[in-house]
Structures are given as C-alpha cells and as structure tokens.
Scaffold this motif. Structure first.
Motif, PDB file in Angstrom:
ATOM      1  N   VAL A   1       7.555  33.303  69.564  1.00 49.44           N
ATOM      2  CA  VAL A   1       6.946  32.023  69.953  1.00 49.44           C
ATOM      3  C   VAL A   1       7.068  31.835  71.458  1.00 49.44           C
ATOM      4  N   GLU A   2       8.257  32.087  71.990  1.00 54.72           N
ATOM      5  CA  GLU A   2       8.470  31.943  73.432  1.00 54.72           C
ATOM      6  C   GLU A   2       7.559  32.882  74.214  1.00 54.72           C
ATOM      7  N   LEU A   3       7.429  34.115  73.727  1.00 52.85           N
ATOM      8  CA  LEU A   3       6.555  35.084  74.375  1.00 52.85           C
ATOM      9  C   LEU A   3       5.119  34.576  74.412  1.00 52.85           C
ATOM     10  N   ALA A   4       4.640  34.069  73.275  1.00 56.83           N
ATOM     11  CA  ALA A   4       3.266  33.581  73.190  1.00 56.83           C
ATOM     12  C   ALA A   4       3.059  32.365  74.094  1.00 56.83           C
ATOM     13  N   VAL A   5       4.024  31.449  74.101  1.00 62.90           N
ATOM     14  CA  VAL A   5       3.922  30.267  74.960  1.00 62.90           C
ATOM     15  C   VAL A   5       3.833  30.690  76.421  1.00 62.90           C
ATOM     16  N   ASP A   6       4.705  31.618  76.814  1.00 65.63           N
ATOM     17  CA  ASP A   6       4.732  32.055  78.212  1.00 65.63           C
ATOM     18  C   ASP A   6       3.425  32.724  78.614  1.00 65.63           C
ATOM     19  N   ARG A   7       2.919  33.639  77.779  1.00 65.89           N
ATOM     20  CA  ARG A   7       1.685  34.364  78.108  1.00 65.89           C
ATOM     21  C   ARG A   7       0.492  33.434  78.162  1.00 65.89           C
ATOM     22  N   LEU A   8       0.359  32.548  77.162  1.00 66.21           N
ATOM     23  CA  LEU A   8      -0.791  31.650  77.121  1.00 66.21           C
ATOM     24  C   LEU A   8      -0.715  30.608  78.228  1.00 66.21           C
ATOM     25  N   ARG A   9       0.475  30.120  78.507  1.00 70.75           N
ATOM     26  CA  ARG A   9       0.650  29.142  79.584  1.00 70.75           C
ATOM     27  C   ARG A   9       0.255  29.739  80.928  1.00 70.75           C
ATOM     28  N   ARG A  10       0.664  30.988  81.164  1.00 68.80           N
ATOM     29  CA  ARG A  10       0.288  31.658  82.415  1.00 68.80           C
ATOM     30  C   ARG A  10      -1.222  31.827  82.502  1.00 68.80           C
ATOM     31  N   ASP A  11      -1.853  32.213  81.406  1.00 67.70           N
ATOM     32  CA  ASP A  11      -3.305  32.371  81.406  1.00 67.70           C
ATOM     33  C   ASP A  11      -4.000  31.052  81.748  1.00 67.70           C
ATOM     34  N   ILE A  12      -3.518  29.975  81.149  1.00 66.08           N
ATOM     35  CA  ILE A  12      -4.147  28.667  81.351  1.00 66.08           C
ATOM     36  C   ILE A  12      -3.915  28.153  82.768  1.00 66.08           C
ATOM     37  N   LEU A  13      -2.669  28.216  83.232  1.00 65.08           N
ATOM     38  CA  LEU A  13      -2.343  27.635  84.539  1.00 65.08           C
ATOM     39  C   LEU A  13      -2.773  28.519  85.706  1.00 65.08           C
ATOM     40  N   SER A  14      -3.113  29.763  85.428  1.00 66.16           N
ATOM     41  CA  SER A  14      -3.618  30.633  86.497  1.00 66.16           C
ATOM     42  C   SER A  14      -5.128  30.537  86.634  1.00 66.16           C
ATOM     43  N   GLY A  15      -5.767  29.840  85.691  1.00 66.23           N
ATOM     44  CA  GLY A  15      -7.220  29.746  85.718  1.00 66.23           C
ATOM     45  C   GLY A  15      -7.903  30.914  85.043  1.00 66.23           C
ATOM     46  N   ARG A  16      -7.125  31.799  84.400  1.00 70.38           N
ATOM     47  CA  ARG A  16      -7.701  32.952  83.712  1.00 70.38           C
ATOM     48  C   ARG A  16      -8.529  32.523  82.512  1.00 70.38           C
ATOM     49  N   THR A  17      -8.116  31.419  81.871  1.00 69.14           N
ATOM     50  CA  THR A  17      -8.925  30.822  80.807  1.00 69.14           C
ATOM     51  C   THR A  17      -9.424  29.468  81.289  1.00 69.14           C
ATOM     52  N   ASP A  18     -10.669  29.168  81.013  1.00 68.10           N
ATOM     53  CA  ASP A  18     -11.286  27.945  81.517  1.00 68.10           C
ATOM     54  C   ASP A  18     -11.011  26.749  80.608  1.00 68.10           C
ATOM     55  N   PRO A  19     -10.965  25.530  81.173  1.00 63.84           N
ATOM     56  CA  PRO A  19     -10.857  24.327  80.338  1.00 63.84           C
ATOM     57  C   PRO A  19     -11.977  24.295  79.305  1.00 63.84           C
ATOM     58  N   GLY A  20     -11.620  24.002  78.076  1.00 62.50           N
ATOM     59  CA  GLY A  20     -12.611  23.956  77.006  1.00 62.50           C
ATOM     60  C   GLY A  20     -12.843  25.284  76.306  1.00 62.50           C
ATOM     61  N   GLU A  21     -12.287  26.372  76.834  1.00 65.96           N
ATOM     62  CA  GLU A  21     -12.479  27.689  76.217  1.00 65.96           C
ATOM     63  C   GLU A  21     -11.755  27.759  74.880  1.00 65.96           C
ATOM     64  N   ARG A  22     -12.436  28.273  73.870  1.00 64.50           N
ATOM     65  CA  ARG A  22     -11.848  28.380  72.538  1.00 64.50           C
ATOM     66  C   ARG A  22     -10.721  29.401  72.535  1.00 64.50           C
ATOM     67  N   LEU A  23      -9.683  29.112  71.774  1.00 65.55           N
ATOM     68  CA  LEU A  23      -8.555  30.015  71.604  1.00 65.55           C
ATOM     69  C   LEU A  23      -8.602  30.523  70.167  1.00 65.55           C
ATOM     70  N   VAL A  24      -9.132  31.703  69.986  1.00 65.24           N
ATOM     71  CA  VAL A  24      -9.396  32.251  68.655  1.00 65.24           C
ATOM     72  C   VAL A  24      -8.154  32.988  68.153  1.00 65.24           C
ATOM     73  N   GLU A  25      -7.638  32.554  67.009  1.00 66.34           N
ATOM     74  CA  GLU A  25      -6.393  33.106  66.467  1.00 66.34           C
ATOM     75  C   GLU A  25      -6.442  34.623  66.314  1.00 66.34           C
ATOM     76  N   GLU A  26      -7.509  35.127  65.716  1.00 69.31           N
ATOM     77  CA  GLU A  26      -7.594  36.564  65.450  1.00 69.31           C
ATOM     78  C   GLU A  26      -7.520  37.371  66.749  1.00 69.31           C
ATOM     79  N   GLN A  27      -8.214  36.904  67.773  1.00 71.18           N
ATOM     80  CA  GLN A  27      -8.199  37.601  69.063  1.00 71.18           C
ATOM     81  C   GLN A  27      -6.817  37.537  69.702  1.00 71.18           C
ATOM     82  N   LEU A  28      -6.193  36.360  69.623  1.00 68.93           N
ATOM     83  CA  LEU A  28      -4.897  36.179  70.272  1.00 68.93           C
ATOM     84  C   LEU A  28      -3.786  36.952  69.575  1.00 68.93           C
ATOM     85  N   THR A  29      -3.806  37.000  68.240  1.00 70.55           N
ATOM     86  CA  THR A  29      -2.767  37.762  67.536  1.00 70.55           C
ATOM     87  C   THR A  29      -2.848  39.239  67.895  1.00 70.55           C
TER      88      THR A  29
END
Length: 211
Positions: free
Chosen positions: A12-40
């Motif tokens: 869980v911590e790993l996922a939070v850290d990776r996704l948080r970095r993606d979001i706060l770095s601008g790598r993922t755009d506001p409103g972009e869908r987060l698809v479970e299958e792709q993320l797992t």
C-alpha cells in the motif's frame, strides 16, 4: 501485525508513493482516469492494496472516486484554487502570530537545506516537496498540531494544481530566487518577529507556491 499484514501494508505504501509522485509531478493530468487493471500491472500489486492506496490518496485530496466510473486524478476549479489560497493565507497569519523566538529551528533549517539541494539538482518535484515541507515547518512552530495537519492538506492540494505548470514555473523564474525567498523567511522566523514573518510571507508570492 503479522508478516502477511506487514507485506500488504508495505505494498500500500509503495502504491501511494508511486501514484502520489506521478500526480504531483504532473505525469498524470487532473481528471485522468486511474484504471485498476493498468495500475496493478504497472505497480506489480493486487487489487486489494491498490484500492487501499487509492482510498488514502482520496483522503489526501489527490484522487476522486466517481460513481459507476471509477477513480481519477482530482480536479480543481479556479474557484477551488482561490479558496485554497485564502485558507492557506488565514492559517499562515494565525501561525505567524503564535510563533516566537527561541524555538528549535533544526527541522526548518533541514527543510531549507532540502530546497537548496533540490535547486542544485534541478529536481522540480523534490523542490516542490521541499517548499511544502519548509512552509509546514514554519506553521508547526505555532505548536498547534491540528492547524499544521490541516495546513499541509491545503498545500498538497495546491501542489496538485501547480503540478501541471511545473515546467512553465521553472522557466519563468530563476531557480535561485526561490532559495533567497525562503532564506529571508527563515531569517524572519529566526528573529521571532510576527510582523516580519507575516511581511515575508506576504511578499513570498501569494500565488507562486512552487517558485
């Protein structure tokens, strides 16, 4: 906590850290869908820790859950951003009035060192995180833990908004300018003069959180 529970929590911590970095770095755009299958697949974890990570990110205001449509990166309207800045300003003014000379500034000094190091390394995400940590440590000097926790959630949301403009912000201002602004604010805090701290905050750049 059993070994299995510890392993799941670590995922869980790993996922939070990776996704948080993606979001706060601008790598993922506001409103972009987060698809479970792709993320797992990308994170190499199962759905259970991913869903817990998404829940925690939603609590931080970085992810939104849309009924029947799943999760997406949070979005902020212009009105949302204006209100966030207004709340930030109120909390900063209150904290500045409660700060006095003689407090332990070691954590604030460490945050300033992080700003310098991130500036030298030209690491925009780390610089944004270091700026946030510095301001949180300024507010923490008020001794009010609840105010400090609330303040940090506000700054995280502001950082989310600024993430899409990180490159433009970096190009619009000299990197050293941000260091000098924080050095001036540190000096004001060191002297413990509430009026001087508020003046330093007001000229810090009301809408230039990452610059």
């Amino acid at each position: 906590m059993s070994d299995g529970e510890l392993a799941a929590y670590s995922l869980v911590e790993l996922a939070v850290d990776r996704l948080r970095r993606d979001i706060l770095s601008g790598r993922t755009d506001p409103g972009e869908r987060l698809v479970e299958e792709q993320l797992t697949k990308r994170l190499g974890i199962s759905r259970a820790p991913l869903r817990e990570a998404m829940r925690l990110l939603a609590e931080q205001g970085l992810v939104e859950h849309i009924p029947r449509r799943g999760a997406r990166v949070a979005t902020l309207s212009d009105a949302d951003v204006q209100e966030l800045y207004e709340v930030r300003d109120v909390l900063e003014r209150h904290a500045a009035g409660a700060t006095s000379a003689g407090r332990d500034l070691s954590r604030l000094r460490a945050a300033l060192d992080r700003i310098r190091a991130a500036t030298d390394a030209d690491d925009r995400l780390e610089l944004a995180n270091a700026h946030r940590r510095f301001h949180v440590e300024v507010v923490a000097l008020s001794g009010n833990r609840q105010l400090t926790a609330l303040y940090e959630t506000i700054l995280v949301k502001i950082q989310l908004y600024m993430a899409v403009n990180m490159r433009r912000e970096a190009e619009a201002a000299r990197a050293a300018d941000g260091v000098h602004r924080h050095e001036r604010l540190f000096a004001a805090v060191q002297r413990g003069d509430a009026a001087e701290i508020q003046a330093a905050l007001s000229t810090h750049g009301a809408r230039a959180y990452l610059s």
